[in-house]
Write an enzyme that holds these catalytic residues in place. Structure first.
Site, short mmCIF file in Angstrom:
data_model
loop_
_atom_site.label_atom_id
_atom_site.label_comp_id
_atom_site.label_asym_id
_atom_site.label_seq_id
_atom_site.Cartn_x
_atom_site.Cartn_y
_atom_site.Cartn_z
N LEU A 160 0.85 -1.19 0.00
CA LEU A 160 0.00 0.00 0.00
C LEU A 160 0.88 1.23 0.00
O LEU A 160 1.48 1.58 1.02
CB LEU A 160 -0.91 0.01 1.23
CG LEU A 160 -1.74 -1.25 1.51
CD1 LEU A 160 -2.52 -1.10 2.80
CD2 LEU A 160 -2.68 -1.55 0.34
N GLY A 161 1.03 1.87 -1.15
CA GLY A 161 1.84 3.08 -1.24
C GLY A 161 3.12 2.84 -2.04
O GLY A 161 3.79 1.82 -1.87
N GLY A 216 15.65 19.28 1.28
CA GLY A 216 14.78 18.10 1.39
C GLY A 216 14.90 17.38 2.72
O GLY A 216 14.33 16.30 2.90
N LYS A 239 7.53 8.11 18.29
CA LYS A 239 8.55 7.06 18.30
C LYS A 239 8.90 6.62 19.72
O LYS A 239 9.05 5.42 19.97
CB LYS A 239 9.79 7.55 17.54
CG LYS A 239 9.54 7.71 16.05
CD LYS A 239 10.69 8.43 15.35
CE LYS A 239 10.43 8.55 13.86
NZ LYS A 239 11.45 9.37 13.18
#
EC number: 1.1.1.3
Length: 429
Positions: free
Chosen positions: A8-9, A184, A202
């Site tokens: 998925l993706g 980025g 996390k």
């Protein structure tokens, strides 16, 4: 028997995973038995860095999780929805799941793991924390016989890059953030990173594994790096520290009744193992008994690193399916159902750094000392460092103190006529 994947993706992580699976030569031989059976995307005509047959690509993500031929669903699309619903549907259909989605796991982990335990399937999440650094499986397996006292880490590459650049270039936060976005390393909307939310997701996952109980995400204290100035970084350097955004889960007392789980910028002594972790790198330090300290270090993000973690989970599941041992192994599943009691931040015991701007009145340091003393705050050092315009700058570092007492002392100090402002308050490791 080949193992069929439904992915998925096909963004950065999905593309990296497909590239790794397509380049299996010289890697684990079982990778050659894994078939990329279906890949779900939003835009089928978008140019991509990987070549896949048209018959493999679909925009119908629900069809992938409902396809009886799919053995493992790999969720690398990110976001909360439809990721959560698709993961739950895959589990309901008896499929194992590999995910890199720390936001969905930290918020909906209880729901997802309850469903997985009931269905007798695995949910693997190595890529959710630390990019390519193997830390989830070691916490579940190799370190699980230890009594864990502390899990502390630099788990967000964007903030670590920003703080490292501020330190090496003497630049302001805003300038470095703009550079990081251009390169980025930071998203157009950097909120999740710079406000500590990503790190909180996390550490909630790591604390859950390390301390054997679920973590309620709202219990995780979270403070980002926007208020860290180049002035503070200069003072940290002079005092023998560096500033890092740390994600910390640790017991505060010997009877293991007070668990602190928090994210905040921290003065880290230069001698500490995490002090030299720079740029976009991540590191997680685990301390337990009897093992002592173990540190995991490596690239915390990026297509290759994250794809390595995703594919290692796929490989573990493929090995279980191939040997017909896919019944859940307690060392691989998250079976704890009780929530950890997390101590409020006001009860944290730690050292503090604070910077004051004061009017140039006689006896101001003495007044500061008196206010701190009234609330049981003992000072390790007090330095008048110079002037900013007509205001004197005073920096203090405390000994260990309960956060609530320190905050009460600051309230009293703020009411002093000589105090202009308190630009910075940071915790010290």
């Amino acid at each position: 028997m080949g193992v069929k994947l439904g992915i998925l993706g096909l963004g950065t992580v999905g593309t990296g995973t497909v590239q790794l699976l397509q380049d299996a030569v010289g890697r684990h031989p079982l990778l050659e038995e894994i078939e990329i059976y279906r890949v779900g995307v939003r835009s089928p005509d978008k140019p991509r860095a990987v070549e896949l047959p048209q018959s493999v690509i679909t925009t119908d993500l629900a069809a992938i999780v409902n396809d009886p031929a799919v053995d493992i669903v790999v969720e690398v699309m990110g976001g909360l929805e439809p990721a959560r619903s698709l993961i739950l549907q895959a589990i309901k259909n008896g499929k194992h799941v590999v995910t890199a989605n720390k936001a969905a796991i930290s918020r909906f982990g209880a729901e997802i793991f309850n469903a997985a335990n009931e269905a007798g399937v695995y949910v693997m999440l190595e890529a959710a924390v630390g990019g390519g650094i193997p830390v989830i499986q070691p916490l579940k397996q190799a370190l699980s016989v230890n009594r864990i006292n502390t899990v502390i880490g630099i788990v967000n590459g964007t903030t670590n890059y920003i703080l490292t650049q501020m330190q090496t270039e003497g630049s302001d936060f805003g300038d470095v953030l703009a550079d990081a976005q251009r390169l980025g390393y930071a998203e157009a909307d950097p909120t999740a990173d710079v406000d500590g939310l990503d790190a909180a997701d996390k550490i909630a996952i790591l604390a859950s594994l390390g301390f054997g109980g679920r973590i309620n995400l709202p219990d995780v204290y979270c403070e980002g790096i926007r208020q860290v100035s180049k002035t503070d970084i200069t003072y940290a350097e002079k005092l023998g520290f560096v500033i890092k955004l740390l994600a910390i889960a640790q017991y505060q007392n010997n009877d293991h009744s007070q668990l602190s789980v928090r994210v905040h910028p921290t003065f880290v002594p230069k001698s500490h193992p995490l002090a030299s972790v720079n740029g976009v790198y991540n590191a997680i330090l685990v301390e337990g008994e009897p093992i002592g300290q173990v540190m995991f270090f490596g690239p915390g993000a990026g297509a290759g690193a994250t794809a390595s973690a995703v594919t290692s989970d796929i490989l573990s599941l493929a090995a279980a399916l191939k040997s017909n041992t896919a019944a859940p192994n307690p060392l691989l599943t998250c079976r704890h159902e009780d929530y950890c009691q997390v101590t409020p931040i006001s009860e944290l015991v730690t050292r503090f750094y604070a910077r004051f701007l004061t009017k140039d009145h006689p006896g101001v340091i003495g007044k500061l000392g008196t206010c701190f003393g009234n609330h049981g705050v003992s000072l390790e050092s007090v330095v008048q460092t110079g002037f900013q315009g007509t205001l004197a700058e005073i920096v203090v570092v405390t000994h260990d103190v309960q956060e609530g007492n320190f905050r009460q002392a600051l309230e009293e100090i703020r009411s002093l006529e000589a105090i202009d402002s308190i630009p910075s308050i940071l915790r010290v490791l």
